[in-house]
Design a protein around this motif. Structure first.
Motif: not given
Length: 340
Positions: A160-178
């Motif tokens: 519910g808020l637009e704010a500065d964010t730091v994340v990792i490439d979760n989807r890319g990591g899972i795709r690589a694992a599968v």
């Protein structure tokens, strides 16, 4: 009569000024390191402060000058998890470089506790705030952002808020694992994770189901399990999967605690040494144990979040998002072929 420690009063600035024979304003200027005070006067005030045991209130001094304090707040999800310790390490390095002090606390994945801790830190006028958000609504922080208080969300975005964010490439990591497990012949791949309400779980589960469908492994939902907040719960979930009518030949663990539980379950189960395992998050001794993982730099993640929290930014400008890359590290457990 000797005064007890509990009854002793903390020395005041007024007391220092009186002992040194100077005005309150002069004593304040000396103890705040301001210029244009005679050296003899400066030494007299410092001697008085030492004799009385006076301790300067740095937070109050910063606020008196109209600014924020030199404190940087960090609200983690669960301080017992080594992941958050690594985040805190990265944040602390940047805080130190900016002459700030880090205050770390944990919301224990409780949205209400996170809200209360956020309010307490903001009441102390922290110079910046880094939050690993639980599942609550963060819209109430819009006023703080508009007022110029840097608030950065790390590992998960705000709700519910637009704010500065730091994340990792979760989807890319899972795709690589599968795909890695599929390349080694696996089709019955289980995905075991934490709280399904947490954003990272949803991102990773969505990627898992998408890539499984792309690979022709329809109905992969039957191998998805959630609710493993600790290693013990993960161990039980993996054990139940292995004892089921259609046991998986490979397990993809959503985080480091799930990986620990999965390792124990595989060690308990007959033939468990033949089940492939890939864990999301690296951890101590994973290389020694030969555990294949999806890895990323959690310290760097914390560092980048702290940089956003300590770098001037126009509140009216668009929120910034930093996405860190992941990489799959093959070490043995993820390269086991399906039994038979």
């Amino acid at each position: 009569m000797r005064m007890s420690v509990q009854g002793a009063r903390r020395p005041t600035l007024a007391g220092v000024a009186e002992r040194a024979g100077v005005s309150l304003k002069t004593a304040s200027r000396v103890l705040n390191g301001e210029p244009n005070v005679a050296e003899a006067t400066r030494e007299r005030v410092r001697a008085a402060a030492t004799a009385l045991g006076f301790r300067r209130n740095a937070v109050a001094a910063d606020l008196a000058r109209g600014g924020a304090s030199r404190l940087l707040g960090f609200i983690s999800g669960d301080i017992a998890n080594p992941f958050y310790s690594a985040l805190a390490s990265g944040i602390e390095r940047v805080a130190r470089d900016n002459d700030m002090h880090l205050i770390t606390t944990s919301c224990e994945e409780d949205p209400e506790r996170e809200r209360l801790l956020t309010e307490e830190l903001l009441e102390r006028r922290v110079g910046g705030l880094v939050v690993t958000p639980a599942t609550g609504d963060h819209a109430l922080l819009a006023g703080e952002l508009a007022a110029g208080t840097p608030v950065v969300f790390v590992d998960r975005p705000a709700s519910g808020l637009e704010a500065d964010t730091v994340v990792i490439d979760n989807r890319g990591g899972i795709r690589a694992a599968v795909r890695h497990l599929s390349d080694h012949g696996h089709r019955r791949i289980a995905f075991v994770g934490d709280n399904p309400e947490v954003w990272t779980f949803r991102e990773r589960q969505a990627a898992f189901l998408a890539v499984m469908a792309e690979l022709g492994n329809e109905g992969a939902e039957r191998w998805v399990r959630s609710g493993a907040h600790d290693a013990g719960e993960a161990r039980s979930l993996v054990a139940a999967l292995l004892e089921g009518p259609e046991p998986p030949t490979a397990v993809l663990a959503e985080n480091n605690r799930v990986t620990a539980g999965a390792l124990r379950a595989l060690g308990d189960a007959p033939g468990g040494e033949d089940v492939a395992l890939v864990g999301f998050d690296d951890f101590d001794l994973a290389d020694v144990l030969g555990v294949t993982v999806v890895s990323y730099d959690a310290v760097e993640m914390g560092r980048r979040a702290a940089e956003l929290a300590t770098t001037p930014h126009d509140p009216s400008a668009p929120a910034r998002t930093v996405t860190l890359e992941t990489r799959l590290i093959p070490r043995g457990t993820g390269e086991r072929p399906p039994r038979g």
